[in-house]
Design a protein around this motif. Structure first.
Motif, PDB file in Angstrom:
ATOM      1  N   ILE A 174     -13.506 -16.246  -0.738  1.00  0.00           N
ATOM      2  CA  ILE A 174     -12.600 -17.554  -0.535  1.00  0.00           C
ATOM      3  C   ILE A 174     -11.283 -16.892  -0.943  1.00  0.00           C
ATOM      4  CG2 ILE A 174     -12.040 -19.823  -1.436  1.00  0.00           C
ATOM      5  CD1 ILE A 174     -14.924 -20.104  -2.301  1.00  0.00           C
ATOM      6  N   GLY A 175     -10.428 -17.066  -0.105  1.00  0.00           N
ATOM      7  CA  GLY A 175      -9.073 -16.540  -0.107  1.00  0.00           C
ATOM      8  C   GLY A 175      -8.124 -17.614  -0.565  1.00  0.00           C
ATOM      9  N   VAL A 176      -7.375 -17.348  -1.617  1.00  0.00           N
ATOM     10  CA  VAL A 176      -6.293 -18.418  -2.121  1.00  0.00           C
ATOM     11  C   VAL A 176      -5.067 -17.619  -2.284  1.00  0.00           C
ATOM     12  CG1 VAL A 176      -8.167 -19.404  -3.637  1.00  0.00           C
ATOM     13  CG2 VAL A 176      -6.769 -17.637  -4.610  1.00  0.00           C
ATOM     14  N   GLU A 177      -3.960 -18.602  -2.175  1.00  0.00           N
ATOM     15  CA  GLU A 177      -2.640 -18.272  -2.317  1.00  0.00           C
ATOM     16  C   GLU A 177      -2.159 -18.556  -3.647  1.00  0.00           C
ATOM     17  OE1 GLU A 177      -0.308 -20.293   0.666  1.00  0.00           O
ATOM     18  OE2 GLU A 177      -1.240 -19.109   2.165  1.00  0.00           O
ATOM     19  N   SER A 178      -1.247 -17.475  -4.197  1.00  0.00           N
ATOM     20  CA  SER A 178      -0.565 -17.604  -5.552  1.00  0.00           C
ATOM     21  C   SER A 178       0.828 -17.341  -5.338  1.00  0.00           C
ATOM     22  CB  SER A 178      -1.335 -16.783  -6.500  1.00  0.00           C
ATOM     23  OG  SER A 178      -1.413 -15.396  -6.026  1.00  0.00           O
ATOM     24  N   GLU A 179       1.631 -17.610  -6.230  1.00  0.00           N
ATOM     25  CA  GLU A 179       3.097 -17.524  -6.104  1.00  0.00           C
ATOM     26  C   GLU A 179       3.339 -16.022  -6.828  1.00  0.00           C
ATOM     27  OE1 GLU A 179       5.723 -19.185  -4.679  1.00  0.00           O
ATOM     28  OE2 GLU A 179       4.256 -20.797  -3.792  1.00  0.00           O
ATOM     29  N   VAL A 180       4.190 -15.476  -6.240  1.00  0.00           N
ATOM     30  CA  VAL A 180       4.657 -13.816  -6.714  1.00  0.00           C
ATOM     31  C   VAL A 180       5.687 -14.186  -7.490  1.00  0.00           C
ATOM     32  CG1 VAL A 180       5.320 -11.739  -6.296  1.00  0.00           C
ATOM     33  CG2 VAL A 180       3.756 -13.009  -4.628  1.00  0.00           C
ATOM     34  N   PRO A 181       5.530 -13.707  -8.845  1.00  0.00           N
ATOM     35  CA  PRO A 181       6.834 -14.030  -9.644  1.00  0.00           C
ATOM     36  C   PRO A 181       8.066 -13.052  -9.310  1.00  0.00           C
ATOM     37  CG  PRO A 181       4.937 -12.789 -10.759  1.00  0.00           C
ATOM     38  CD  PRO A 181       4.446 -13.266  -9.565  1.00  0.00           C
ATOM     39  N   GLU A 182       9.201 -13.518  -9.796  1.00  0.00           N
ATOM     40  CA  GLU A 182      10.449 -12.552  -9.474  1.00  0.00           C
ATOM     41  C   GLU A 182      10.037 -11.419 -10.313  1.00  0.00           C
ATOM     42  OE1 GLU A 182      12.952 -12.658  -7.442  1.00  0.00           O
ATOM     43  OE2 GLU A 182      12.127 -14.207  -6.372  1.00  0.00           O
ATOM     44  N   PRO A 183      10.284 -10.132  -9.849  1.00  0.00           N
ATOM     45  CA  PRO A 183      10.161  -8.950 -10.480  1.00  0.00           C
ATOM     46  C   PRO A 183      11.306  -8.932 -11.735  1.00  0.00           C
ATOM     47  CG  PRO A 183      10.675  -8.317  -8.471  1.00  0.00           C
ATOM     48  CD  PRO A 183      10.597  -9.994  -8.294  1.00  0.00           C
TER      49      PRO A 183
ATOM     50  N   PHE B  22      -5.071   8.033  -0.367  1.00  0.00           N
ATOM     51  CA  PHE B  22      -3.740   7.933  -0.952  1.00  0.00           C
ATOM     52  C   PHE B  22      -2.930   6.628  -0.658  1.00  0.00           C
ATOM     53  CE2 PHE B  22      -4.167  12.473  -1.545  1.00  0.00           C
ATOM     54  CZ  PHE B  22      -4.136  12.506  -3.071  1.00  0.00           C
ATOM     55  N   SER B  23      -2.993   6.234   0.894  1.00  0.00           N
ATOM     56  CA  SER B  23      -2.475   4.996   1.183  1.00  0.00           C
ATOM     57  C   SER B  23      -3.180   3.749   0.839  1.00  0.00           C
ATOM     58  CB  SER B  23      -2.609   5.189   2.887  1.00  0.00           C
ATOM     59  OG  SER B  23      -1.981   3.962   3.302  1.00  0.00           O
ATOM     60  N   GLN B  24      -4.361   3.833   0.509  1.00  0.00           N
ATOM     61  CA  GLN B  24      -5.213   2.687  -0.065  1.00  0.00           C
ATOM     62  C   GLN B  24      -4.714   2.637  -1.628  1.00  0.00           C
ATOM     63  OE1 GLN B  24      -9.215   3.040  -1.548  1.00  0.00           O
ATOM     64  NE2 GLN B  24      -9.915   1.507   0.107  1.00  0.00           N
ATOM     65  N   TRP B  25      -4.455   3.683  -2.333  1.00  0.00           N
ATOM     66  CA  TRP B  25      -4.210   3.529  -3.596  1.00  0.00           C
ATOM     67  C   TRP B  25      -2.676   2.998  -3.989  1.00  0.00           C
ATOM     68  CZ3 TRP B  25       0.180   5.826  -6.044  1.00  0.00           C
ATOM     69  CH2 TRP B  25       0.143   5.753  -7.445  1.00  0.00           C
ATOM     70  N   ARG B  26      -1.590   3.066  -2.745  1.00  0.00           N
ATOM     71  CA  ARG B  26      -0.429   2.609  -2.724  1.00  0.00           C
ATOM     72  C   ARG B  26      -0.588   1.348  -2.711  1.00  0.00           C
ATOM     73  NH1 ARG B  26       4.848   4.694   0.388  1.00  0.00           N
ATOM     74  NH2 ARG B  26       6.288   2.899   0.125  1.00  0.00           N
ATOM     75  N   GLN B  27      -1.586   0.872  -1.682  1.00  0.00           N
ATOM     76  CA  GLN B  27      -1.542  -0.777  -1.395  1.00  0.00           C
ATOM     77  C   GLN B  27      -1.778  -1.491  -2.504  1.00  0.00           C
ATOM     78  OE1 GLN B  27      -3.930  -0.614   2.053  1.00  0.00           O
ATOM     79  NE2 GLN B  27      -2.379  -0.119   3.612  1.00  0.00           N
ATOM     80  N   PHE B  28      -3.114  -0.840  -3.365  1.00  0.00           N
ATOM     81  CA  PHE B  28      -3.521  -1.686  -4.520  1.00  0.00           C
ATOM     82  C   PHE B  28      -2.421  -1.550  -5.320  1.00  0.00           C
ATOM     83  CE2 PHE B  28      -8.056  -0.054  -3.657  1.00  0.00           C
ATOM     84  CZ  PHE B  28      -8.262  -0.809  -2.712  1.00  0.00           C
ATOM     85  N   LEU B  29      -1.668  -0.550  -5.837  1.00  0.00           N
ATOM     86  CA  LEU B  29      -0.398  -0.403  -6.810  1.00  0.00           C
ATOM     87  C   LEU B  29       0.318  -1.468  -6.362  1.00  0.00           C
ATOM     88  CD1 LEU B  29       0.085   1.265  -9.408  1.00  0.00           C
ATOM     89  CD2 LEU B  29       1.926   2.476  -7.755  1.00  0.00           C
ATOM     90  N   GLU B  30       0.995  -1.518  -5.234  1.00  0.00           N
ATOM     91  CA  GLU B  30       1.893  -2.498  -4.964  1.00  0.00           C
ATOM     92  C   GLU B  30       1.585  -4.126  -5.048  1.00  0.00           C
ATOM     93  OE1 GLU B  30       3.140  -1.076  -0.700  1.00  0.00           O
ATOM     94  OE2 GLU B  30       4.513   0.234  -1.624  1.00  0.00           O
ATOM     95  N   TYR B  31       0.509  -4.382  -4.402  1.00  0.00           N
ATOM     96  CA  TYR B  31       0.223  -5.609  -4.494  1.00  0.00           C
ATOM     97  C   TYR B  31      -0.214  -6.245  -5.972  1.00  0.00           C
ATOM     98  CZ  TYR B  31      -5.126  -6.007  -5.106  1.00  0.00           C
ATOM     99  OH  TYR B  31      -6.387  -6.100  -5.578  1.00  0.00           O
ATOM    100  N   LYS B  32      -0.788  -5.460  -6.808  1.00  0.00           N
ATOM    101  CA  LYS B  32      -1.035  -5.609  -8.384  1.00  0.00           C
ATOM    102  C   LYS B  32       0.371  -5.787  -9.066  1.00  0.00           C
ATOM    103  CE  LYS B  32      -5.700  -3.902  -8.033  1.00  0.00           C
ATOM    104  NZ  LYS B  32      -6.675  -2.853  -8.775  1.00  0.00           N
ATOM    105  N   ALA B  33       1.153  -4.828  -8.863  1.00  0.00           N
ATOM    106  CA  ALA B  33       2.528  -4.700  -9.275  1.00  0.00           C
ATOM    107  C   ALA B  33       3.380  -6.312  -9.353  1.00  0.00           C
ATOM    108  CB  ALA B  33       3.289  -3.549  -8.999  1.00  0.00           C
ATOM    109  N   ALA B  34       3.370  -6.361  -7.773  1.00  0.00           N
ATOM    110  CA  ALA B  34       4.047  -7.655  -7.503  1.00  0.00           C
ATOM    111  C   ALA B  34       3.255  -8.939  -7.890  1.00  0.00           C
ATOM    112  CB  ALA B  34       3.891  -7.757  -5.939  1.00  0.00           C
ATOM    113  N   ARG B  35       1.803  -8.742  -8.462  1.00  0.00           N
ATOM    114  CA  ARG B  35       1.486 -10.098  -9.076  1.00  0.00           C
ATOM    115  C   ARG B  35       1.545  -9.957 -10.346  1.00  0.00           C
ATOM    116  NH1 ARG B  35      -4.968 -10.368  -8.480  1.00  0.00           N
ATOM    117  NH2 ARG B  35      -4.911  -8.489  -9.961  1.00  0.00           N
ATOM    118  N   ALA B  36       2.061  -8.719 -10.999  1.00  0.00           N
ATOM    119  CA  ALA B  36       2.359  -8.593 -12.411  1.00  0.00           C
ATOM    120  C   ALA B  36       3.762  -8.739 -12.665  1.00  0.00           C
ATOM    121  CB  ALA B  36       1.843  -7.368 -12.975  1.00  0.00           C
ATOM    122  N   GLY B  37       4.554  -8.824 -11.555  1.00  0.00           N
ATOM    123  CA  GLY B  37       6.138  -9.046 -11.712  1.00  0.00           C
ATOM    124  C   GLY B  37       6.615  -7.710 -12.017  1.00  0.00           C
TER     125      GLY B  37
END
Length: 272
Positions: free
Chosen positions: A51-60, A194-209
Motif C-alpha cells: 500500500i502506497g501512502v503520501e506523507s509531507e516532507v518537512p523543511e530541511p 552505489f546508486s541504490q544506496w544514494r537513493q535510499f540515503l536521499e529519500y530517508k534524509a528528506a523524510r528526516a528533514g
C-alpha cells in the motif's frame, strides 16, 4: 481504517480481507489516504499487498556543519564523524555468490536437459538473494545498524544538526576502472549498487528533514582536510606533505572530512 480491512476485486466479486500488519504499519496507515496498492504473489502461493501512502516532507533543518561521506572499496562508507562500514564480510558473501554462479553456469552448458533447467532456476533465485542482500545492507548503512550502538548516516546527521555531503557518483565506475587492479576487485566495485544506496540515503534524509548536497569529486581524498595541501595516499593511509601540518591518518577519514568542508562551501553558495 475503521475495521482494518482492504477491499479487493476477485473473479467471484468484491471481497474484503483483514489486514495482518504490525504496529509500525498501522501507525503509517492511520489517518493517511492511500493512493495506490499492488497485490503480490509469492512463489509459495501466499500473497501480500503493498500500500502506497503520501506523507509531507518537512523543511530541511538549518545546518552550519556537514557530515561528509566517502565511498570506497575497503570501507563501503566512511563518515567524517568516524563511523565506517567495513566491506570484508560483505565481500566474502558476494564472492560466495560469484563462485556459485560460475559453477552453475558451467553446468548449464554441460549438463543434461533437466540439470540445465534446475541450474537456470537456481541462478534466478541466487540473483534475487544477492539483490535483496545488497538492498538490506544499503538500508542499514543509510538509516540504522542492526545489533550495534553506532548511529548510521542519517541518524547521525539528524542528531548533530548537520547536512550530508556526498561526492558526485556520476562516472565513479569509469574512474575506478581506469586503475590497475585484479579481476576480483573490478567485479566487486562494478557489482555494488552505489546508486541504490544514494537513493535510499536521499529519500530517508528528506523524510528526516536532513539536507543532502553533492560536492565536486576532484581531489577530496588527496587533499589534507586540515591545511588543504595535496598529500600522499598509500592504500588506507594518508600523509600530509606540508611541513607545518604533517597530519597522518586513515585516508578514508581524511577524504570524508574533505567532503564535509566542501559540503559547507556548497551549502553557503561558495561552490556550484
Amino acid at each position: 481504517e475503521r475495521d482494518w480491512t482492504v477491499s479487493l476485486t476477485t473473479v467471484e466479486g468484491r471481497e474484503r480481507f483483514e489486514l495482518d500488519v504490525g504496529s509500525y504499519q498501522r501507525g503509517r496507515l492511520t489517518g493517511s489516504n492511500p493512493k495506490a496498492a499492488t497485490l503480490v504473489k509469492r512463489q509459495d502461493g501466499s500473497s501480500f499487498i503493498q500500500i502506497g501512502v503520501e506523507s509531507e516532507v518537512p523543511e530541511p533543518e538549518h545546518a552550519v556543519k556537514a557530515t561528509g561521506v566517502d565511498l570506497g572499496r575497503r570501507d563501503i562508507a566512511h563518515t567524517s564523524e568516524g563511523d565506517h562500514w567495513n566491506a570484508q564480510q560483505l565481500n566474502q558473501v558476494r564472492d560466495h555468490y560469484s563462485r556459485l554462479r560460475a559453477a552453475l553456469q558451467r553446468k548449464v552448458g554441460e549438463g543434461t536437459r533437466s540439470t540445465r533447467r534446475r541450474c537456470r532456476e537456481l541462478l534466478q533465485r541466487l540473483s534475487g538473494r544477492e539483490r535483496r542482500f545488497q538492498a538490506w545492507v544499503n538500508h542499514c548503512i543509510s538509516t540504522c545498524v542492526s545489533g550495534t550502538e553506532s548511529l548510521a548516516i542519517v541518524a547521525r546527521a539528524k542528531a548533530t544538526c548537520s547536512l550530508i555531503a556526498l561526492e558526485g557518483l556520476t562516472g565513479m565506475r569509469e574512474r575506478t576502472n581506469q586503475q590497475s587492479r585484479s579481476k576480483v576487485e573490478r567485479r566487486r566495485v562494478n557489482s555494488w549498487a552505489f546508486s541504490q544506496w544514494r537513493q535510499f540515503l536521499e529519500y530517508k534524509a528528506a523524510r528526516a528533514g536532513v539536507k543532502v548536497v553533492v560536492v565536486p569529486p576532484a581531489y577530496p581524498s588527496q587533499t589534507c582536510h586540515r591545511c588543504l595541501w595535496l598529500g600522499q595516499r598509500e592504500g588506507k593511509r594518508f600523509r600530509c606533505v606540508n611541513p607545518a601540518c604533517g597530519w597522518e591518518g586513515d585516508a578514508d577519514l581524511n577524504g570524508a572530512n574533505g567532503i564535509a568542508l566542501l559540503g559547507v562551501a556548497v551549502n553557503r553558495g561558495l561552490l556550484p
